[in-house]
Design a protein around this motif. Structure first.
Motif, short mmCIF file in Angstrom:
data_model
loop_
_atom_site.label_atom_id
_atom_site.label_comp_id
_atom_site.label_asym_id
_atom_site.label_seq_id
_atom_site.Cartn_x
_atom_site.Cartn_y
_atom_site.Cartn_z
N ARG A 129 1.66 -8.32 -2.38
CA ARG A 129 1.57 -7.19 -2.54
C ARG A 129 1.57 -6.09 -1.57
NH1 ARG A 129 -4.78 -8.85 -1.67
NH2 ARG A 129 -3.74 -9.56 0.42
N TYR A 130 1.59 -6.28 -0.45
CA TYR A 130 2.24 -4.97 0.38
C TYR A 130 2.96 -4.58 0.60
CZ TYR A 130 -2.55 -5.69 2.20
OH TYR A 130 -3.96 -6.04 2.25
N MET A 131 3.72 -5.02 -0.19
CA MET A 131 5.55 -5.15 -0.23
C MET A 131 5.48 -4.16 -1.77
SD MET A 131 7.61 -6.41 1.85
CE MET A 131 9.03 -6.44 1.49
N LYS A 132 4.80 -4.49 -2.66
CA LYS A 132 4.73 -4.01 -4.13
C LYS A 132 3.97 -2.68 -3.76
CE LYS A 132 3.41 -3.67 -8.53
NZ LYS A 132 1.99 -5.16 -9.69
N LYS A 133 2.73 -2.64 -2.64
CA LYS A 133 2.80 -1.37 -2.35
C LYS A 133 4.12 -0.43 -1.62
CE LYS A 133 -1.48 -1.19 -3.35
NZ LYS A 133 -2.46 0.75 -3.74
N SER A 134 4.33 -0.78 -0.59
CA SER A 134 5.49 -0.24 -0.15
C SER A 134 6.86 0.80 -0.61
CB SER A 134 6.36 -0.99 1.11
OG SER A 134 5.10 -1.22 2.01
N GLU A 135 6.54 0.11 -1.33
CA GLU A 135 7.67 0.65 -2.85
C GLU A 135 7.74 1.98 -3.17
OE1 GLU A 135 10.56 -1.81 -5.41
OE2 GLU A 135 9.14 -3.32 -5.00
N SER A 136 6.22 2.39 -3.17
CA SER A 136 6.19 3.48 -3.80
C SER A 136 6.82 4.64 -2.79
CB SER A 136 4.16 3.95 -3.19
OG SER A 136 3.94 4.01 -2.02
N PHE A 137 6.77 4.33 -1.69
CA PHE A 137 7.69 5.21 -0.96
C PHE A 137 8.90 5.01 -0.43
CE2 PHE A 137 4.79 2.79 1.55
CZ PHE A 137 5.41 2.24 3.31
N ASP A 138 9.49 3.95 -0.65
CA ASP A 138 10.64 2.63 0.04
C ASP A 138 10.96 2.30 -1.26
OD1 ASP A 138 12.49 2.04 1.01
OD2 ASP A 138 11.90 0.50 2.55
N PRO A 139 11.17 2.50 -2.59
CA PRO A 139 11.91 2.11 -3.66
C PRO A 139 12.51 0.59 -3.39
CG PRO A 139 12.15 4.29 -4.26
CD PRO A 139 11.93 3.85 -2.66
N GLY A 140 12.55 -0.73 -3.48
CA GLY A 140 13.21 -2.00 -3.50
C GLY A 140 12.94 -2.23 -1.94
N ILE B 33 7.77 7.64 6.21
CA ILE B 33 9.34 7.19 5.81
C ILE B 33 10.45 7.73 4.30
CG2 ILE B 33 10.02 4.68 5.51
CD1 ILE B 33 9.23 4.45 7.85
N GLU B 34 9.21 8.10 4.25
CA GLU B 34 9.70 8.74 2.44
C GLU B 34 10.52 9.64 2.92
OE1 GLU B 34 7.31 9.52 -1.58
OE2 GLU B 34 6.11 10.48 -0.12
N LYS B 35 10.09 10.26 4.04
CA LYS B 35 10.50 11.96 3.62
C LYS B 35 12.34 11.74 5.01
CE LYS B 35 10.25 16.14 6.45
NZ LYS B 35 9.26 16.30 7.40
N THR C 280 -1.28 5.54 -1.07
CA THR C 280 -0.76 6.20 -0.31
C THR C 280 -0.75 7.99 -0.22
OG1 THR C 280 1.50 6.10 -0.83
CG2 THR C 280 0.00 4.45 1.13
N LEU C 281 -1.26 9.27 1.03
CA LEU C 281 -1.08 9.94 0.35
C LEU C 281 0.72 10.18 1.04
CD1 LEU C 281 -2.82 11.49 4.05
CD2 LEU C 281 -3.18 11.35 1.29
N LYS C 282 0.68 11.12 0.17
CA LYS C 282 2.73 11.88 -0.35
C LYS C 282 3.35 12.35 -0.01
CE LYS C 282 2.74 8.47 -3.63
NZ LYS C 282 4.09 7.63 -3.31
N THR C 283 4.59 12.99 1.15
CA THR C 283 4.75 13.86 1.70
C THR C 283 5.26 15.43 0.15
OG1 THR C 283 6.77 12.75 2.80
CG2 THR C 283 6.91 15.03 2.06
N THR D 130 -9.96 5.61 -2.10
CA THR D 130 -9.07 7.03 -0.96
C THR D 130 -8.04 5.86 -0.50
OG1 THR D 130 -9.68 5.80 1.10
CG2 THR D 130 -9.92 3.90 0.68
N GLU D 131 -7.46 6.59 0.49
CA GLU D 131 -5.97 6.47 1.20
C GLU D 131 -6.32 5.71 1.92
OE1 GLU D 131 -4.69 9.28 5.20
OE2 GLU D 131 -6.44 10.06 3.71
N PHE D 132 -4.84 5.13 1.42
CA PHE D 132 -4.44 3.94 1.88
C PHE D 132 -3.06 4.00 2.83
CE2 PHE D 132 -1.56 0.20 1.48
CZ PHE D 132 -1.73 -0.85 1.43
N PHE D 133 -3.18 3.59 3.89
CA PHE D 133 -1.50 3.39 4.32
C PHE D 133 -1.05 2.32 4.92
CE2 PHE D 133 -4.11 2.60 8.93
CZ PHE D 133 -3.09 2.21 9.27
N VAL D 134 0.49 2.11 5.26
CA VAL D 134 1.34 1.07 5.59
C VAL D 134 2.57 1.73 6.86
CG1 VAL D 134 2.75 -0.37 5.41
CG2 VAL D 134 1.54 0.25 3.17
#
Length: 350
Positions: free
Chosen positions: A113-124, A87-89, A328-331, A254-258
């Protein structure tokens, strides 16, 4: 239980195929591109009945397989589901449309909580809507590991488990484990740290029974291995087959994915795409998909409908403290990706 669900899913798919001519699709069609077997087909049939929108589905195995299809416009999909780093890419390369939250009243069901986690790859949270969540951890057979307390990634280096350890057959997942054990960032671009992680994985290799992904759970379930690495969504399936297995999230984190829904820029029907995403956010639908997959649902409203024995299971629904230890793992840029590939080849070749 899972086999019964697979049979029911197959019957549902067959019914949809036979009934294609009887579905009028009076409100149009929607083309969905997703990981294989990633939602209950009954939910799709219910969506068609409720909306009159016909759903045409295609599947892929990996996000890397999906990406060029969307990038090159090989096919025009209205909705995709893919992982955080992808998604980030895709956001970076301007391949997605912003979702109109006014058209997603059921979005309120998604846990903040998960909306906030998602902001790490999809700001806003502009381009994606969370669907399923998972964490990587250790699954082990309590009888086979004996009196050893399993609570660390370091347990995967215990000589006692020689020829009984299952590791992921994945460069980023294996390096995540080694990097965390060394106290480094799982997304590091520092070559010295990547090299150190590779050396650690080389030392472990003589102990490893097999590098495996989807089959890891089966090797733990049938007693071929004592300890291995799986996603938490595989825990219930494995424990149903073998009550002696347990799951733990290592103390190093650990690693976390959404995995999230998104709308490609090439979508021909954004309105129907948003109707579909909104439908998948409804509590009853999210509960149905949880019952099918047993992965963590980020849908807070659905939690009230899920059986208490599952809601209390921290392997499936991690605590806030556990989530705080997850990233999460980053691109990665091309140079860093090449570094990981280089050292992974050394690990596998040794």
């Amino acid at each position: 239980m899972k086999k019964i669900k697979w049979v029911l899913a197959a019957v549902a798919v067959l019914g949809m195929m036979l009934c294609t001519g009887c579905r009028s699709g009076e409100n149009g069609e929607i083309y969905v591109y997703s990981y294989g077997d990633y939602f209950d087909q009954e939910a799709i049939a219910d969506f068609e009945d409720e909306t009159g929108i016909r759903v045409i589905q295609d599947t892929y195995d990996t996000a890397e397989e999906m990406y060029p299809v969307i990038e090159k416009g090989t096919a025009d999909y209205d909705v995709i589901i893919t992982s955080d780093y992808m998604i980030e890419k895709m956001i970076h390369h301007k391949m997605l449309l912003e979702v109109d939250k006014k058209n997603l009243p059921a979005l309120k069901n998604i846990d903040s909580r998960y909306m906030k986690k998602s902001e790490s790859f999809d700001p806003g949270n502009r381009y994606s809507v969370p669907y399923m969540v998972g964490v990587s951890g250790i699954i082990y057979n309590k009888k086979m590991v004996g009196d050893v307390k399993i609570d660390s990634w370091g347990d995967l280096w215990n000589p006692k488990f020689k020829d009984s350890i299952v590791m992921p057959d994945s460069v980023r997942d294996d390096f995540m484990i080694a990097l965390r054990l060394l106290g480094y960032d799982q997304n590091t671009s520092n070559e010295k740290e990547i090299k150190a992680a590779a050396e650690l994985l080389k030392k472990q290799k003589p102990l490893v029974y097999k590098y495996a992904n989807d089959s890891a759970r089966d090797l733990l379930a049938d007693g071929s291995a004592a300890i291995g690495v799986v996603w938490n969504g595989e825990y219930i399936y494995t424990k149903d087959l073998n009550p002696d297995v347990e799951f733990v999230i290592p103390k190093e984190g650990t690693e976390f994915f959404v995995d999230s829904w998104a709308i490609p820029k090439t979508s021909k029907n954004k309105a129907n795409a948003e109707k579909f995403i909104n439908y998948m956010c409804k509590a009853k639908v999210a509960k149905k998909n949880f019952d099918y997959l047993y992965y963590t649902t980020p849908n807070e409203a659905a939690m009230k409908l899920i059986e208490k024995k599952y809601r209390k299971e921290e392997a499936i629904f991690p605590t806030d403290e556990t989530l705080d230890m997850c990233d999460t793992l980053k691109t990665l840029d091309t140079k860093t990706t090449d570094l990981y590939s280089k050292y992974w080849k050394e690990v596998k070749a040794k």
